[in-house]
Design a protein around this motif. Structure first.
Motif, short mmCIF file in Angstrom:
data_model
loop_
_atom_site.label_atom_id
_atom_site.label_comp_id
_atom_site.label_asym_id
_atom_site.label_seq_id
_atom_site.Cartn_x
_atom_site.Cartn_y
_atom_site.Cartn_z
N ASP A 120 0.83 -1.20 0.00
CA ASP A 120 0.00 0.00 0.00
C ASP A 120 0.87 1.25 0.00
O ASP A 120 0.45 2.31 -0.43
N ARG A 121 2.11 1.13 0.53
CA ARG A 121 2.97 2.30 0.63
C ARG A 121 4.44 1.88 0.67
O ARG A 121 4.79 0.91 1.35
N VAL A 122 5.27 2.61 -0.06
CA VAL A 122 6.72 2.39 -0.03
C VAL A 122 7.38 3.72 0.29
O VAL A 122 7.15 4.71 -0.40
N ARG A 123 8.19 3.76 1.34
CA ARG A 123 8.93 4.98 1.66
C ARG A 123 10.42 4.67 1.58
O ARG A 123 10.87 3.64 2.09
N VAL A 124 11.17 5.54 0.93
CA VAL A 124 12.61 5.33 0.81
C VAL A 124 13.33 6.52 1.43
O VAL A 124 13.08 7.67 1.06
N ARG A 125 14.21 6.24 2.36
CA ARG A 125 15.10 7.27 2.92
C ARG A 125 16.51 6.81 2.64
O ARG A 125 16.85 5.65 2.90
N SER A 126 17.34 7.69 2.13
CA SER A 126 18.69 7.27 1.78
C SER A 126 19.60 8.47 1.70
O SER A 126 19.17 9.55 1.32
N SER A 127 20.84 8.27 2.06
CA SER A 127 21.83 9.31 1.77
C SER A 127 23.14 8.67 1.36
O SER A 127 23.57 7.67 1.95
N PRO A 128 23.76 9.25 0.33
CA PRO A 128 25.00 8.68 -0.20
C PRO A 128 26.05 8.51 0.89
O PRO A 128 26.29 9.42 1.67
N GLY A 129 26.64 7.33 0.92
CA GLY A 129 27.68 7.03 1.89
C GLY A 129 27.18 6.62 3.25
O GLY A 129 27.95 6.17 4.11
N ARG A 130 25.87 6.76 3.49
CA ARG A 130 25.35 6.43 4.81
C ARG A 130 24.40 5.25 4.83
O ARG A 130 24.28 4.57 5.84
N GLY A 131 23.70 5.03 3.71
CA GLY A 131 22.83 3.86 3.66
C GLY A 131 21.40 4.18 3.28
O GLY A 131 21.06 5.33 2.97
N THR A 132 20.59 3.14 3.32
CA THR A 132 19.22 3.21 2.79
C THR A 132 18.25 2.53 3.74
O THR A 132 18.56 1.48 4.30
N LEU A 133 17.09 3.16 3.90
CA LEU A 133 16.01 2.57 4.68
C LEU A 133 14.75 2.53 3.81
O LEU A 133 14.27 3.57 3.36
N VAL A 134 14.27 1.32 3.56
CA VAL A 134 13.05 1.14 2.77
C VAL A 134 11.95 0.66 3.71
O VAL A 134 12.13 -0.34 4.42
N THR A 135 10.84 1.39 3.75
CA THR A 135 9.70 0.99 4.58
C THR A 135 8.55 0.56 3.68
O THR A 135 8.17 1.30 2.76
N LEU A 136 8.05 -0.63 3.93
CA LEU A 136 6.97 -1.22 3.12
C LEU A 136 5.77 -1.45 4.03
O LEU A 136 5.91 -2.08 5.08
N VAL A 137 4.62 -0.92 3.64
CA VAL A 137 3.42 -1.08 4.46
C VAL A 137 2.33 -1.76 3.65
O VAL A 137 2.07 -1.39 2.50
N ARG A 138 1.72 -2.77 4.26
CA ARG A 138 0.64 -3.49 3.58
C ARG A 138 -0.39 -3.90 4.62
O ARG A 138 -0.05 -4.51 5.63
N THR A 139 -1.64 -3.57 4.36
CA THR A 139 -2.72 -4.03 5.23
C THR A 139 -3.31 -5.30 4.64
O THR A 139 -3.68 -5.33 3.47
N LEU A 140 -3.37 -6.33 5.47
CA LEU A 140 -3.89 -7.62 5.02
C LEU A 140 -5.40 -7.67 5.20
O LEU A 140 -5.92 -7.21 6.21
N ALA A 141 -6.05 -8.24 4.20
CA ALA A 141 -7.48 -8.50 4.35
C ALA A 141 -7.62 -9.81 5.12
O ALA A 141 -8.35 -9.90 6.09
N GLY A 142 -6.88 -10.80 4.70
CA GLY A 142 -6.91 -12.07 5.40
C GLY A 142 -8.05 -12.94 4.96
O GLY A 142 -8.89 -12.54 4.16
N ARG A 143 -8.06 -14.16 5.49
CA ARG A 143 -9.09 -15.11 5.10
C ARG A 143 -10.43 -14.72 5.69
O ARG A 143 -10.51 -14.07 6.72
N GLN A 144 -11.49 -15.18 5.03
CA GLN A 144 -12.84 -14.96 5.54
C GLN A 144 -12.95 -15.55 6.94
O GLN A 144 -12.58 -16.68 7.18
N GLY A 145 -13.42 -14.73 7.86
CA GLY A 145 -13.60 -15.24 9.22
C GLY A 145 -12.34 -15.29 10.04
O GLY A 145 -12.36 -15.67 11.20
N ALA A 146 -11.21 -14.87 9.46
CA ALA A 146 -9.95 -14.94 10.19
C ALA A 146 -9.80 -13.76 11.15
O ALA A 146 -8.98 -13.80 12.05
N ARG A 147 -10.58 -12.74 10.94
CA ARG A 147 -10.46 -11.56 11.80
C ARG A 147 -11.05 -11.79 13.18
O ARG A 147 -12.10 -12.43 13.30
N ALA A 148 -10.37 -11.26 14.16
CA ALA A 148 -10.83 -11.44 15.53
C ALA A 148 -12.05 -10.55 15.80
O ALA A 148 -12.18 -9.52 15.17
#
Ligand SMILES: Nc1ncnc2c1ncn2[C@@H]1O[C@H](COP(=O)(O)OP(=O)(O)OP(=O)(O)O)[C@@H](O)[C@H]1O
Ligand SMILES: [Mg+2]
Length: 148
Positions: A120-148
């Motif tokens: 649902d969302r990808v965020r990239v933070r990075s700076s040359p010589g220091r490294g990279t942080l990739v954040t991935l967000v996904r909301t699951l629907a899940g199986r029918q009836g699996a929700r509490a």
């Protein structure tokens, strides 16, 4: 702020064999949400793309460590962070363009595009010589009836 319901973190060396480990470890952690096979497959794919990027691009010149952390947030939302202390990305917007690559001819430049299409969302933070942080967000629907 969404409440954190569970979380884990793994740290590994930037060896290609660890890409499979990271993907399986995240998938194993997520079984508690009873995801569908398709959701699990999507998440394994995006973890694989991000970790592979850290290995082949971030640490192309030297070995280093990659950290993968997963937080399960309320509402079946999964947040995955892949972090390296590698070479970093000079122009993030350019790097995210479909078919942009600084890799060799085995690379198609589609990793970020795949990450975007399977989350649902990808965020990239990075700076040359220091490294990279990739954040991935996904909301699951899940199986029918699996929700509490
Ligand atoms: N962790 C990283 N560290 C440094 N550079 C990165 C990192 N991740 C991505 N990049 C840069 O962004 C570019 C685009 O990444 P993307 O995953 O979309 O394509 P690719 O890795 O080149 O090809 P593919 O993923 O299709 O094999 C890379 O070629 C590289 O220049
Ligand atoms: Mg890639």
């Amino acid at each position: 702020m969404l409440t954190v319901q569970n979380q884990m973190r793994i740290k590994m060396e930037s060896r290609s064999v660890n890409e499979g480990f990271a993907r399986q470890a995240v998938a194993a952690f997520l079984t508690q949400l009873d995801p569908t096979m398709e959701e699990l497959s999507d998440i394994k794919t995006v973890v694989s793309e991000a970790v592979t990027n850290s290995i082949v691009h971030g640490y192309r010149d030297r070995p280093g460590y990659i950290t993968v952390s997963v937080r399960l947030l309320e509402g079946r939302t999964v947040e995955i962070k892949v972090r390296d202390q590698g070479c970093g990305i000079a122009d993030i917007e350019q790097a995210r363009q479909p078919m942009f690559t600084t890799g060799d001819d085995t690379r198609s430049g589609m990793g970020f595009t795949i990450m975007e299409s399977f989350t649902d969302r990808v965020r990239v933070r990075s700076s040359p010589g220091r490294g990279t942080l990739v954040t991935l967000v996904r909301t699951l629907a899940g199986r029918q009836g699996a929700r509490a």
